[in-house]
Design a protein around this motif. Structure first.
Motif, short mmCIF file in Angstrom:
data_model
loop_
_atom_site.label_atom_id
_atom_site.label_comp_id
_atom_site.label_asym_id
_atom_site.label_seq_id
_atom_site.Cartn_x
_atom_site.Cartn_y
_atom_site.Cartn_z
N UNK A 37 0.63 -1.26 -0.01
CA UNK A 37 -0.06 -0.01 0.10
C UNK A 37 0.67 0.97 -0.02
N UNK A 61 -2.24 1.38 16.76
CA UNK A 61 -2.68 -0.05 16.44
C UNK A 61 -1.90 -1.00 17.52
N UNK A 92 -5.70 -1.28 11.16
CA UNK A 92 -4.93 -1.13 10.50
C UNK A 92 -5.48 -0.27 9.32
N UNK A 125 -4.30 1.23 6.97
CA UNK A 125 -3.99 1.04 5.68
C UNK A 125 -4.18 -0.38 4.87
N UNK A 126 -4.94 -1.11 5.88
CA UNK A 126 -5.57 -2.24 5.34
C UNK A 126 -6.78 -1.95 4.91
N UNK A 127 -7.25 -2.84 3.96
CA UNK A 127 -8.81 -3.19 3.59
C UNK A 127 -9.62 -3.73 4.80
N UNK A 144 -8.86 -7.29 4.73
CA UNK A 144 -7.58 -7.59 5.29
C UNK A 144 -7.43 -7.47 6.77
N UNK A 156 -6.54 -10.56 9.05
CA UNK A 156 -5.47 -10.69 9.84
C UNK A 156 -5.80 -11.08 11.11
N UNK A 157 -6.78 -10.73 11.84
CA UNK A 157 -7.28 -10.97 13.28
C UNK A 157 -7.53 -12.54 13.35
N UNK A 187 -10.19 0.82 2.31
CA UNK A 187 -9.35 1.01 3.27
C UNK A 187 -10.01 1.16 4.64
#
Lengths: 384, 323
Positions: free
Chosen positions: A32, A220, B106, B108-110, B113, B117-118, B147
């Motif tokens: 990204x 985060x 995050x 910057x994650x969709x 995503x 991840x989780x 995002x």
């Protein structure tokens, strides 16, 4: 209710699974971040070309002046020959001894060539007259190789121009030189393997130095800490994607070095790849350690540069290792770049094998393990 | 982290589970010489929605962090899901969904995503499928590739909740989950919480909103690190011993100012066109308002103290004690 729900979706894959989760996340974030991604590819190329062409201990067109105490064919022939080497660019002709000294002193010229009176006559008589070449020694690296080249070149020129016999005694020159700096004629051969180490050190350090502090600054980290993931899994998940990135960078540098500068790879390419990967992982681990210590991204970058500086200065990249004082060598001995330089120069230029590089390889591995251990111990699992 | 902790980290949750999900005693946390949480004890039963109320900086977040192992208590201890909060935080983390006050996915994650991840970190057998199901349940189908950072506040909150419940936790810790979210989204959110609780999930939720507090099965009120009241909403109101009168009419501003200085009146607060006048001692309060009862411009009626009356009263008393 809960028994059923908990059993349904969750088979624990443990360590590898969580590390993989982290790794995938980091790769996605990396993809990204276009600018970071672009710099990863461009930095090695740019630096290689800049350093490769600009940092050149075998410089060209050094400004030079001449003082002719006699008008002779031999004198003119020497000047022509010097000009032809492209080492020297004659900017001025000095008329007096005083002007000659002044022009060198004030920096107009880095070189001054004085052809003394009766030079040609003395030369023909085989009296070994002195051709005085005064060099501005404040930048010994710049002048060293030009001086080294002078001796042979003037002799050749005289032979060609004046038809002097081959066995004629060589002209003698007074050269103020620093014996330490007498690099091989083609600088890039020495520079490119070193650059490989420099570029990898810099980019790898920065990438991981930012990784933990970034999570903290973006908020985060709290979520991440509340998840059942171990510090070592977070670390490996953050380091591994960049091993791939570093490997690509290394391939670009070695490829460009071979194509653009004609640097050979005398030794085993697979060995070079394997040890480069080790070096990449070592630097990533060190960067990651900074990341666990630093409070914010700025601090992390500063720490990375604090570490980067001695790597450049004391590893043997910039100054010959053997020429450094003992204490500086000791510092250099604990820097990963020092060992990697020996490895790359050894494999690429001399064809050294693993047995010979054993010590340097072990030192790199040790540095990596120490850094990783510190990082895992330093990583705060709570917000206390 | 000790090895005993690691050994239990991947263990399945207690099958039947204790009936008391959170059971902590004497929790104390200091930052420097500032005591943020003081001798706090609480019990939360399975399936309860437990409201955690208190002014800003009262120690709500700190308490929640201690419950899920993000902070180590300086004194006190107890269990969460039957695991020791001091030594078994990894086991707790597996079965607790913690929604932080600040959006902490995050950006910057969709959406997809983030969920995947989780799912992977919690070791779900099919993180991709679980993420897809969660997206459908959250009504985020059209936004799965968006995002997370570009979502609106309400959607971010939905996603955060969805991420929390993805690994099938047994306890949700929600830290001011509805701050800055519009009323419609808030209502949807609470409906979801009630649905989850009906399924047996236990929820501890901190909030500033009184209407949200009234939606909880039980509440605890904390100020300056001290737990001041707890129980069901009715229980807390009754326990406060607060007598309240509602007065409407002309010149309420002046009246309010005068009453506030009158002994026996502990709290005066305007509510719309009315004024709430409350006191802990019924007789004293009635004596205090007696001179104004006969004013023809005002109409008085005895009222039930609201939760807000109680909290404002509790807070002002706590202020006297700790400031």
């Amino acid at each position: 209710m809960n028994g059923g729900r908990a059993g349904a979706g969750e088979r624990d894959g443990g360590f590898l699974r969580r590390t993989w989760a982290m790794l995938v996340k980091e790769l996605l974030q990396l993809r990204r971040d276009r600018i970071t991604f672009a710099t990863m590819i461009l930095i090695p190329l740019m630096q290689l070309l800049l350093f490769g062409y600009a940092i050149n201990t075998n410089p060209r067109n050094l400004p030079a002046i001449v003082l002719m105490q006699e008008e002779s064919d031999v004198g003119r022939a020497i000047l022509t020959a010097m000009r032809n080497t492209a080492y020297f660019s004659f900017v001025r002709q000095a008329r007096t001894e005083a002007e000659f000294d002044r022009l060198i002193a004030d920096g107009t010229a880095q070189f001054g060539v004085e052809i003394p009176a009766n030079f040609e006559r003395a030369l023909r008589r085989g009296e070994r007259p002195a051709l005085l070449v005064a060099a501005d020694a404040t930048d010994p690296v710049a002048t060293g190789s030009a001086l080294a080249a002078l001796n042979g070149l003037v002799r050749t020129a005289l032979r060609r121009e004046r038809g002097l016999p081959d066995e004629a005694p060589p002209a003698s020159f007074e050269i103020r030189t620093h014996a330490r700096y007498n690099p091989a004629a083609v600088t890039q051969l020495n520079i490119v393997p070193g650059l490989l180490g420099i570029i990898l050190t810099m980019t790898m350090l920065i990438f991981t130095a930012l990784s933990v502090t970034r999570e903290r600054e973006r908020g985060t980290m709290e979520s991440l800490l509340a998840m059942p993931i171990r510090p070592v899994e977070i670390m490996l998940g953050k380091i591994l994607p960049y091993v791939g990135v570093g490997f690509i960078q290394a391939a670009i540098i070695v490829g460009a070095g071979t194509l653009v500068f004609g640097v050979p790879i005398v030794g085993n390419l697979a060995l070079l790849a394997a040890l480069s990967t080790l070096f990449i992982a070592t630097n990533l681990s060190i960067g990651y350690t900074f990341s666990t210590v630093a409070q914010n991204q700025l601090q992390a970058v500063q720490m990375a540069f604090m570490f980067f500086l001695p790597n450049i200065l004391l590893s043997g990249f910039m100054f010959p290792f053997a020429g450094m004082p003992r204490w500086a060598q000791w510092i250099g001995e604990v820097l990963p770049l020092t060992h990697y330089l020996r490895i790359t120069r050894g494999i690429m230029l001399k064809g050294t094998d693993l047995a010979t590089l054993q010590y340097d390889t072990l030192m790199l591995a040790a540095a990596m393990l120490v850094a990783m251990t510190i990082a895992v111990l330093r990583f705060r699992q709570t917000l206390d | 982290m000790g090895s005993a902790d690691d050994a239990r980290a991947d263990a399945p949750a207690p099958a039947a589970g204790p009936d008391v999900v959170i059971d902590v005693h004497g929790l104390t946390k200091r930052f420097g010489d500032r005591t943020v949480v003081r001798d706090l004890s609480m019990q939360v039963r399975r399936g309860q929605i437990y409201g955690f109320l208190g002014p800003n900086g009262s120690g709500k977040t700190t308490t929640i962090r201690m419950l899920c192992g993000l902070l180590t208590p300086d004194a006190g201890g107890g269990t969460c899901l039957g695991y020791d909060i001091r030594t078994e935080s990894r086991a707790i983390k597996r079965y607790v969904g913690y929604m932080t006050q600040r959006f902490s996915l995050y950006e910057d994650l969709s959406v997809r995503e983030n969920l995947e991840f989780v799912g992977r970190v919690y070791g779900l057998s099919d993180p991709v499928g679980a993420a897809r199901a969660a997206i459908a349940r959250l009504g985020l189908e059209g936004r799965s590739e968006q995002l997370a950072g570009t979502l609106s506040g309400g959607w971010k909150q939905r996603l955060a909740l969805g991420t929390c419940i993805l690994p099938d936790p047994q306890l949700l810790l929600l830290d001011e989950p509805t701050a800055g979210v519009d009323p419609k989204a808030r209502r949807d959110f609470w409906n979801e919480i009630h649905a989850l609780a009906a399924d047996g999930l236990t929820v501890l939720v901190s909030t500033h909103y009184m209407d949200e507090a009234e939606r909880c099965h039980a509440i605890a009120y904390i100020a300056y690190g001290v737990l001041l009241a707890r129980g069901g909403v009715e229980e807390v109101v009754r326990a406060s011993g607060l007598s309240t009168w509602t007065v409407s009419g002309v010149g309420l501003n002046d009246l309010g100012a005068r009453l506030a200085r009158t002994p026996g009146v502990d709290m005066v607060a305007p509510f719309g066109a009315n004024l709430h006048v409350a006191g802990r001692d019924k007789a004293l309060l009635e004596a205090a308002i007696a001179p104004y009862r006969s004013d023809p411009a005002l109409s008085w009626r005895p009222d039930r103290a609201t939760l807000e009356d109680v909290f404002i009263d509790l807070m002002s008393r706590a202020e006297d004690n700790f400031r």
